[in-house]
Design a protein around this motif. Structure first.
Motif: not given
Length: 63
Positions: A4-19, A32-40
């Motif tokens: 249920n995740v695709g396109g720009i949403d997928k890219i944004a989640r990976i980038v935000v999570g990694a950052v 609190w930065g470890w919350i990035g594991v979820l969007p990644l």
């Protein structure tokens, strides 16, 4: 688990999570930065449980 995740949403989640993880590793934003594991993870697996509950789907329909 249906995707249920695709396109720009997928890219944004990976980038935000990694950052967020990178900032946590460098100590810039603390634990609190470890919350990035979820969007990644949701970006990599193409599935977001919260969006499943809300009925949201950003993936293009298949033909």
């Amino acid at each position: 688990m249906t995707s249920n995740v695709g396109g720009i949403d997928k890219i944004a989640r990976i980038v935000v999570g990694a950052v967020l993880i990178l900032l946590a590793l460098t100590g810039t934003i603390g634990v609190w930065g470890w919350i990035g594991v979820l969007p990644l993870a949701t970006g990599l697996f193409n599935f977001c449980p919260a969006w499943k509950l809300l009925g949201v789907n950003t993936r293009k329909p298949t033909r």
